[in-house]
Design an enzyme around this catalytic site. Structure first.
Site, PDB file in Angstrom:
ATOM      1  N   GLN A 115       0.814  -1.211   0.000  1.00 10.95           N
ATOM      2  CA  GLN A 115       0.000   0.000   0.000  1.00 10.95           C
ATOM      3  C   GLN A 115       0.854   1.270   0.000  1.00 10.95           C
ATOM      4  O   GLN A 115       0.400   2.333  -0.432  1.00 10.95           O
ATOM      5  CB  GLN A 115      -0.964   0.016   1.182  1.00 10.95           C
ATOM      6  CG  GLN A 115      -0.336   0.170   2.542  1.00 10.95           C
ATOM      7  CD  GLN A 115      -1.368   0.122   3.673  1.00 10.95           C
ATOM      8  OE1 GLN A 115      -2.483  -0.367   3.502  1.00 10.95           O
ATOM      9  NE2 GLN A 115      -0.995   0.638   4.839  1.00 10.95           N
ATOM     10  N   HIS A 286       3.310 -12.319  -2.124  1.00  4.57           N
ATOM     11  CA  HIS A 286       3.366 -10.872  -1.957  1.00  4.57           C
ATOM     12  C   HIS A 286       4.681 -10.412  -1.321  1.00  4.57           C
ATOM     13  O   HIS A 286       5.044 -10.849  -0.222  1.00  4.57           O
ATOM     14  CB  HIS A 286       2.187 -10.431  -1.088  1.00  4.57           C
ATOM     15  CG  HIS A 286       1.930  -8.962  -1.102  1.00  4.57           C
ATOM     16  ND1 HIS A 286       1.679  -8.255  -2.252  1.00  4.57           N
ATOM     17  CD2 HIS A 286       1.892  -8.048  -0.099  1.00  4.57           C
ATOM     18  CE1 HIS A 286       1.479  -6.985  -1.969  1.00  4.57           C
ATOM     19  NE2 HIS A 286       1.626  -6.831  -0.660  1.00  4.57           N
TER      20      HIS A 286
END
Length: 306
Positions: A115, A286
């Site tokens: 993010q 990820h």
């Protein structure tokens, strides 16, 4: 809502060393300083996470100034910012910090983790001074997410609570204000609510109205590099890491970037024509990047100048 466990999710991912790197006083030669923004569940300065990234960059590029962004006055606030401080407040805080940093006055390169990538893009769009040159997005969620299968560093009960909020109340004003992940929650089954009530992502993607300044400032980047993790189990859909998303009205078929409104409205079409967009992919979950891949594919981007 309280954070329960400050666990070490990212320890098995991109982090290679165990020693925290210290920043010097100035950049070396023509190599630009580097700014890092961590992702959810991490902080600026854990020696096993971004501390080791700083060390790696400094060793491989000879740059003597790498700034890993800390949101707030201490590491606890920085950690909590990833969940509970609205991105608009964080971006505003970072813009002021960068503007006051004399070592960045001639420009800098930036790397955003998860993010932190879309937050740094917001910095590029809203605060063009000092100038960001290259933006590297590692697993960024540029068209948002629709699903939260894992919740790193939180307890199971806290993770389940966040998931329920996102599934059923993401666009309630208080959730948008109090939960960071709600601000880039993108429900393709309810595009109208997303555009009208998303308090961060819909704005920086020019989806409610077109802010020409955002497109102009983004085009000031020399390069916008997006890295997608092909076996990502955290970001849904993983194509959002390449600025793609589900076609409206369903959650199965991905709409190619060049067919989406954001491609034109945000100036990405022009960036693509100018060769400024770069799409990289890597096998793995990820943020799971081997050191060798980072050095081969990303370090050269930090060495290039305009």
């Amino acid at each position: 809502m309280r954070l329960v466990n400050c666990a070490v999710y990212l320890i098995s991912c991109l982090y290679f060393g165990h020693a925290k790197a210290e920043s010097g006083n100035s950049s070396n030669g023509n190599v630009l300083p580097v700014v890092l923004w961590h992702g959810m569940g991490d902080t600026c300065c854990f020696p096993f996470s971004l501390g080791s990234i700083k060390k790696l960059i400094m060793e491989q590029t000879n740059v003597s100034y790498v700034r890993s962004l800390e949101i707030g006055a201490n590491i606890v606030l920085d950690y909590e910012s990833g969940f509970f401080i609205h991105p608009n407040k964080q971006v505003d805080y970072v813009c002021k910090q960068l503007a006051q940093d004399e070592q960045l006055s001639n420009g800098y390169n930036a790397i955003g983790f998860s993010q932190g990538a879309q937050f740094l893009r917001a910095v590029a769009q809203r605060c063009p001074v000092p100038r960001m040159r290259t933006l590297i997005s590692l697993g960024g969620q540029h068209q948002g997410v629709f699903g939260l299968p894992k919740c790193p560093t939180l307890s199971v009960s806290s993770c389940e609570h966040i998931t329920r909020l996102l599934n059923y109340a993401a666009y309630e004003k208080w959730v948008q204000n109090d939960l960071v992940q709600a601000t880039y929650w993108h429900d393709p089954l309810d595009e109208s609510s997303y555009r009208l009530k998303s308090s961060f992502l819909a704005d920086i993607n020019n989806e409610l109205y077109v802010n020409e300044r955002y497109a102009e400032n983004l085009n000031k980047l020399t390069r916008f590099v997006m890295v997608k993790f092909l076996n990502d189990t955290i970001v849904q859909p993983k194509e959002t890491q390449w600025f793609e998303f589900y076609a409206p009205g369903q959650d199965k078929t991905i709409l190619p970037l060049n067919q989406s409104k954001v491609f034109n409205n945000l100036g990405l079409e022009l960036m693509n024509l100018r060769g400024k967009l770069q799409f990289l992919s890597i096998e793995g979950d990820h943020l799971a990047i081997p050191k060798e891949w980072f050095v081969k594919h990303l370090v050269p981007l930090l060495l290039e100048s305009d």
